[in-house]
Design an enzyme around this catalytic site. Structure first.
Site: not given
Ligand code: URA
Length: 410
Positions: A82, A161, A168, A183, A187
């Protein structure tokens, strides 16, 4: 639970209890807490932060707002990466199919654009028919068939989220370390991974502006992962100039496909391979070979098909999404190109349609920049530094003026 009092508590620097955090996330997810209250709370968190326990509880509450994947017994290890977000960051589109060549399982749950940074899902949605809303049983079907999938959060996976991310994005509350940690990690935990690598970006085109901030964000995510028994490593990468040569949704998919044809820009290929070596035990040369011999491209095409996308459109995507106006940004003088500021470029393109200014905005897939030159090269006055693709002549000249302000030649 009296929501205004909890917002005030955080606004004034107080610490929320586990019950309060759970209550807030539950109320927000079920629709019992309106967006304006969650926006105010997010801003309070932005200024006051969350401590380690609060962040862990928020992560767990967001994870618990939905279901987690349950991989079949005996299947290949599940791995993922990620990124905290950047400009021109199309790494996932190349990395997921590449890892699938090594017989790994990549259940990637990605996001839409956030702030000025582009989103993997927006890029993929430029492919006609591509579905980013797979249900859990469809995710398993794609994973079983192809080995990798890239989809979004749904009502089933981390719905808290999904809602908070959209808020956000348009309320100036993205660059909060605690909210980013919760966040991303919620996930990734929902994916039930064996291994995760985090690409934590720092620089003008990232949420974390300095290496130090990125390091502390990385440490926080690694700690949460470890506490929840996930094997996590973090890589810190600069984001002062855009990654690769293209920025913008369809243009980036095109560049990802070029990379899967073995013709990717050096910086993109390098970061893909660096991240891949954290997740795969295959030697780097083998991984590089899958990028040039068509194996990773084949996986990408299979994933697109399995997710409803039209593979016939892949090679002509930039024609399908062709902006009516295109012009070059030219070097004003001769010398060494020292800066193409990623943040300035991202902001300029977002304003003319490459990203969203309010959550209901539709993205214009054709908007962006390509043929972007890399810092460090010698240029001559009048040379093209990039091409900008825009929906109107006004948008084109506005973007070119703004982008030029972020370019330095020494
Ligand atoms: N990627 C995400 O999934 N969430 C964030 O807050 C920032 C980057």
């Amino acid at each position: 639970m009296h929501v205004p009092s909890l917002i005030e508590k955080k606004r004034d620097g107080g610490t929320l209890t586990n019950e309060e955090i759970r209550g807030l996330v539950d109320a927000f997810t079920s629709g019992g807490m309106p967006d304006y209250q969650m926006s105010a709370l997010a801003m309070a968190v932005y200024f006051q932060g969350l401590d380690g326990d609060e962040t862990a509880e928020l992560t767990a509450a967001m994870l618990g707002s939905g279901k987690s994947l349950e991989h079949p017994a005996g299947c290949s290890p599940s791995v993922d990466k990620h990124s905290t977000g950047g400009i021109g960051d199309k790494v996932s589109l190349v990395l997921a199919p590449l890892l699938a060549c090594d017989n790994l399982r990549i259940p990637m749950i990605a996001g839409h654009g956030l702030g000025i940074t582009g989103g993997t899902l927006d890029k993929l949605e430029s492919i006609p028919g591509y579905r980013c809303d797979l249900k859990i049983d469809e995710m398993h079907e794609v994973l079983g068939k192809v080995g990798c999938m890239i989809t979004g959060q749904t009502a089933e996976i981390c719905p808290a989220d999904r809602k908070l991310y959209a808020l956000r994005d348009v309320t100036g509350t993205v660059p909060s370390p605690a909210l980013i940690v919760a966040s991303i990690m919620s996930k990734k935990l929902a994916e039930s991974l064996d291994r995760l690598v985090l690409d934590v970006k720092f620089g003008s085109g990232a949420f974390m502006k300095t290496r130090k901030e990125a390091q502390s964000l990385a440490d926080a995510m690694v700690l949460i992962g470890k506490n929840l028994t996930l094997d996590v490593t973090a890589v810190l990468t600069p984001m002062d100039e855009p990654l690769g040569r293209a920025v913008g949704n369809a243009l980036e998919v095109h560049e990802a496909i070029e990379t899967l044809h073995g013709k990717g820009p050096d910086d993109l290929v390098r970061i893909v391979l660096d991240l891949a070596t954290h997740l795969s035990t295959a030697p780097r040369t083998r991984l590089a070979g899958w990028l040039t011999d068509g194996s990773a491209l084949e996986k990408f095409r299979a994933m697109v098909t399995a997710q409803g996308g039209d593979t016939a459109s892949l090679e002509t995507l930039t024609e399908l999404h062709r902006a009516p106006y295109c012009a070059e940004v030219k070097a004003e003088r001769s010398g060494t190109l020292t800066q193409i500021d990623a943040g300035t470029l991202g902001r300029a393109l977002l304003k003319i349609g490459a990203g969203r200014q309010v959550s209901s905005d539709a993205i214009n897939f054709s908007v962006g920049a390509d043929e972007i030159r890399k810092c460090g090269i010698q240029v001559t006055a009048g040379d093209s530094l990039m091409r900008v693709h825009a929906p109107t002549t006004d948008a084109l000249s506005q973007a070119i003026t703004e982008i030029a302000a972020g370019i330095s030649i020494a």
